[in-house]
Scaffold this motif. Structure first.
Motif: not given
Length: 108
Positions: A12-14, A44-45, A65-66
């Motif tokens: 989730g942390d790009r 993915d959202h 979240y993504t």
């Protein structure tokens, strides 16, 4: 026969994901293995409903979240792929390993 190891990373942390995958690719290339990638998929959202109780009823704003996905392919060099998989990764990153056996062009 050549083995292709596909490493799929999700987080989730790009920023941490991109830094980690780029560092691993550089590590693989320094050791002399053929590495393709990093490739990326559409993020993915996800939306998760939040309730104030266990029963349906009052609801809070949903949690959104993504999840970002990157993957690398390491061709041949099984020992280098094992070293990369054994590397300590940040807790926010999940890794999936897939090993595929491919025939070389001479056998086709």
């Amino acid at each position: 026969m050549t083995f292709v190891t596909t490493l799929t990373f999700r987080s989730g942390d790009r920023a941490v994901l991109d830094d980690t995958v780029t560092g691993l690719k550089e590590q693989v290339e320094r050791k002399g293995a053929e590495c393709k990638g990093p490739h990326q998929e559409q993020p993915d959202h996800h939306t998760v409903p939040l309730y104030s109780r266990c029963q349906p009823g009052e609801q809070y704003d949903p949690w959104n979240y993504t999840v970002y996905t990157r993957w690398l392919e390491i061709h041949g060099s099984d020992h280098i792929a094992r070293e990369v998989v054994a590397t300590d990764l940040p807790d926010s990153i999940r890794v999936e390993v897939d090993v595929e056996r491919r025939a070389s062009q001479a056998y086709r």
